[in-house]
Design an enzyme around this catalytic site. Structure first.
Site, PDB file in Angstrom:
ATOM      1  N   TYR A   1       0.851  -1.195   0.000  1.00 41.22           N
ATOM      2  CA  TYR A   1       0.000   0.000   0.000  1.00 41.22           C
ATOM      3  C   TYR A   1       0.882   1.240   0.000  1.00 41.22           C
ATOM      4  O   TYR A   1       1.836   1.338   0.776  1.00 41.22           O
ATOM      5  CB  TYR A   1      -0.891  -0.005   1.246  1.00 41.22           C
ATOM      6  CG  TYR A   1      -1.791   1.201   1.345  1.00 41.22           C
ATOM      7  CD1 TYR A   1      -2.805   1.412   0.405  1.00 41.22           C
ATOM      8  CD2 TYR A   1      -1.628   2.136   2.373  1.00 41.22           C
ATOM      9  CE1 TYR A   1      -3.638   2.526   0.504  1.00 41.22           C
ATOM     10  CE2 TYR A   1      -2.460   3.241   2.472  1.00 41.22           C
ATOM     11  CZ  TYR A   1      -3.459   3.422   1.534  1.00 41.22           C
ATOM     12  OH  TYR A   1      -4.293   4.521   1.629  1.00 41.22           O
TER      13      TYR A   1
ATOM     14  N   LYS B   1       4.318   9.130   8.537  1.00 37.76           N
ATOM     15  CA  LYS B   1       3.986   8.609   9.867  1.00 37.76           C
ATOM     16  C   LYS B   1       4.913   9.178  10.962  1.00 37.76           C
ATOM     17  O   LYS B   1       4.726  10.305  11.368  1.00 37.76           O
ATOM     18  CB  LYS B   1       3.913   7.084   9.829  1.00 37.76           C
ATOM     19  CG  LYS B   1       2.802   6.666   8.836  1.00 37.76           C
ATOM     20  CD  LYS B   1       2.304   5.267   8.908  1.00 37.76           C
ATOM     21  CE  LYS B   1       0.999   5.166   8.118  1.00 37.76           C
ATOM     22  NZ  LYS B   1       1.014   4.271   6.993  1.00 37.76           N
TER      23      LYS B   1
ATOM     24  N   ASP C   1       9.261   2.563  -0.138  1.00 45.57           N
ATOM     25  CA  ASP C   1       8.241   3.283   0.606  1.00 45.57           C
ATOM     26  C   ASP C   1       8.442   2.948   2.078  1.00 45.57           C
ATOM     27  O   ASP C   1       8.041   1.881   2.548  1.00 45.57           O
ATOM     28  CB  ASP C   1       6.846   2.872   0.118  1.00 45.57           C
ATOM     29  CG  ASP C   1       5.753   3.628   0.858  1.00 45.57           C
ATOM     30  OD1 ASP C   1       6.049   4.239   1.911  1.00 45.57           O
ATOM     31  OD2 ASP C   1       4.602   3.589   0.398  1.00 45.57           O
TER      32      ASP C   1
HETATM   33  C1  LIG Z   1       0.375   4.763   5.631  1.00 46.30           C
HETATM   34  C2  LIG Z   1       1.146   4.483   4.402  1.00 46.30           C
HETATM   35  C3  LIG Z   1       1.069   5.302   3.266  1.00 46.30           C
HETATM   36  C4  LIG Z   1       0.078   6.429   3.150  1.00 46.30           C
HETATM   37  O1  LIG Z   1       0.325   7.436   4.060  1.00 46.30           O
HETATM   38  P1  LIG Z   1      -0.866   8.497   4.356  1.00 46.30           P
HETATM   39  O2  LIG Z   1      -0.226   9.479   5.263  1.00 46.30           O
HETATM   40  O3  LIG Z   1      -1.959   7.689   4.985  1.00 46.30           O
HETATM   41  O4  LIG Z   1      -1.272   9.077   3.050  1.00 46.30           O
HETATM   42  C5  LIG Z   1       1.908   5.041   2.213  1.00 46.30           C
HETATM   43  N1  LIG Z   1       2.778   4.020   2.265  1.00 46.30           N
HETATM   44  C6  LIG Z   1       2.880   3.198   3.321  1.00 46.30           C
HETATM   45  C7  LIG Z   1       3.879   2.088   3.313  1.00 46.30           C
HETATM   46  C8  LIG Z   1       2.057   3.390   4.422  1.00 46.30           C
HETATM   47  O5  LIG Z   1       2.132   2.549   5.451  1.00 46.30           O
END
Ligand SMILES: *Cc1c(COP(=O)(O)O)cnc(C)c1O
Length: 441
Positions: free
Chosen positions: A156, A279, A251
């Site tokens: 994701y 985060k 990511d």
């Molecule tokens: C949470 C998350 C996102 C998205 O971040 P948001 O601040 O919710 O837009 C993207 N990549 C990873 C791996 C995530 O865990």
């Protein structure tokens, strides 16, 4: 974006104040929530509404306390309402909450990120992980002049059009969108591969020679439950992408500053070309970032031609929370203790699940952990989807009723924070034991 499980039965857990709030919320907010993961779609029932949080605990408006294993879905590695983070935000607030002009705090946090994260020489702040991931792809495409990107099934990256593809096919396939509103055109350059299968990536790169801008992945997957990379997998991706002139993009929105100060790339010793962060970097306020070596980052505006901007990017309150969090993590690294705490949880969950004779596997990297109700180890999305999500839903509610707040889906990693104690872990293991006994009769 995971398949949801129908509710087994309405949970017996009654929350009158939360129920009232939820009904009210559903009148004016779609599904009553501002992000679907919170809606308990995968476990059925209604979510408790939260009144406050402190340290490792959440408190709902019905007066219950929970040991929190969500940590706001990742950011709260120091626990909630950390006094130093709170003080920094209050101090920043008194000085004005947004200027739309540069501040020295942005320089300080950028310096902290560059010092911590091996692949990053320059960094640009944005406001969400979605924006960060989206920007890494734009930069990779802009720098290479190529269109295609490889992503992994079950990974994701926020709700970026081109990345809302995860059909979970075992084969390398061209992606089709998995949300209405995403046009086939938006995903026609997205190539889907299974996680932990480097040869599928090799195959994709050789099928589209000179066309793949980026291979993008969560180096440790956390959005299909916790799935570690197989030994050698990240290294092999590094080799393959280098050979193909393709940028390797990690990511690390979830893993950054969590698996080590320098994220998964530090922990596993593999350096990507581009990195998305989020985060923890905002310390509980909205901030995210992306970075790379200087040459790559200088391709973005105002230095280079690739456009990316944001009204609230580098917001003073978010920078204050993020900077304080990163400094605390640097000056008093909690990583060994987090590892030990989460290993204690891992051992305990394994023990009680074995005692209850439930098919299970517990997977963990550092302070990220998932108990899969799955007889086999989980290496990719197809494996993850073979888990018993109905059993998970019952387990989730039994734990919630015992004051333990797990992520409300089998396909989300749980997080331990530096505020958790051995006693919290032991309480959780005891609750899991009771829960599984109640379920298995
Ligand atoms: C949470 C998350 C996102 C998205 O971040 P948001 O601040 O919710 O837009 C993207 N990549 C990873 C791996 C995530 O865990």
């Amino acid at each position: 974006m995971h398949p949801t499980t129908p509710a087994l039965s309405a949970p017996e857990y009654r929350l009158p104040e939360s129920h009232h709030a939820f009904v009210r919320a559903c009148r004016v907010i779609p599904g009553g929530v501002n992000s679907p993961a919170r809606a308990f779609g995968a476990v059925g029932g209604e979510p408790p509404f939260m009144a406050r949080a402190q340290g490792q605990y959440l408190y709902d408006i019905d007066g219950h306390q929970y040991i929190d294993y969500i940590g706001s879905w990742g950011p709260m590695i120091l626990g909630h309402a950390h006094p130093a983070v709170r003080a920094a935000v209050v101090e920043a607030l008194d000085l004005g909450s947004s200027f739309g002009a540069p501040t020295t705090r942005e320089v300080e946090i950028a310096e902290a990120v560059v010092a911590a994260v091996p692949s990053i020489e320059k960094v640009r702040f944005v406001s969400s992980g979605t924006e960060a991931a989206m920007s890494t792809i734009r930069v990779a495409r802009g720098v290479t002049g190529r269109n295609k990107i490889v992503k992994m099934a079950g990974h994701y990256h926020g709700h970026v059009d081109a990345l809302l593809v995860q059909a979970g096919s075992a084969a390398t396939t061209l992606g089709t969108p998995n949300s209405p509103g995403v046009t086939p055109g938006a995903t026609e350059d997205t190539i889907l591969c299974p996680f932990n299968d480097a040869e599928a990536v090799a195959d994709a790169l050789s099928r589209f020679p000179g066309q793949v801008a980026a291979v993008l992945l969560e180096p440790v997957a956390g959005n299909m439950g916790l799935v570690p990379p197989r030994p050698g997998y990240l290294e092999r991706l590094r080799e393959l992408t280098e050979k193909a002139g393709t940028l390797l993009v990690f990511d690390e929105v979830m893993t950054g500053f969590r698996l080590a100060l320098g994220g998964a790339q530090e922990r596993f010793g593999v350096t990507p070309d581009l990195t998305a962060l989020g985060k923890i970097i905002g310390g509980g306020l909205p901030a995210a970032a992306y970075g790379a070596r200087a040459g790559v980052m200088e391709s973005i505006s105002p230095v280079g031609p690739i456009f990316q901007a944001g009204t609230l990017s580098g917001n003073p309150l978010a920078m204050a929370a993020g900077l304080t969090t990163l400094r605390l993590l640097r000056d008093d690294p909690p990583y060994d203790r987090l590892d030990a705490l989460t290993a204690r949880l891992e051992d305990g969950l394994r023990r009680v699940a074995s005692d209850a004779r439930v098919p299970h596997v517990v997977q963990r990297v550092g302070s990220m952990i998932t108990l899969f109700f799955n007889p086999e180890e989980v290496h990719d999305y197809d494996d993850a989807r073979r888990s018993d999500t109905k059993l998970f839903a019952r387990f989730f509610w039994e734990l919630l009723a015992r004051g333990v707040y797990l992520p409300c889906s089998q396909f989300e990693a749980a997080f331990v924070s530096a505020a958790h104690t051995d006693a919290d872990i032991d309480h959780t293991i005891a609750a899991a034991n009771e829960a599984l006994k109640a379920i298995m009769g």
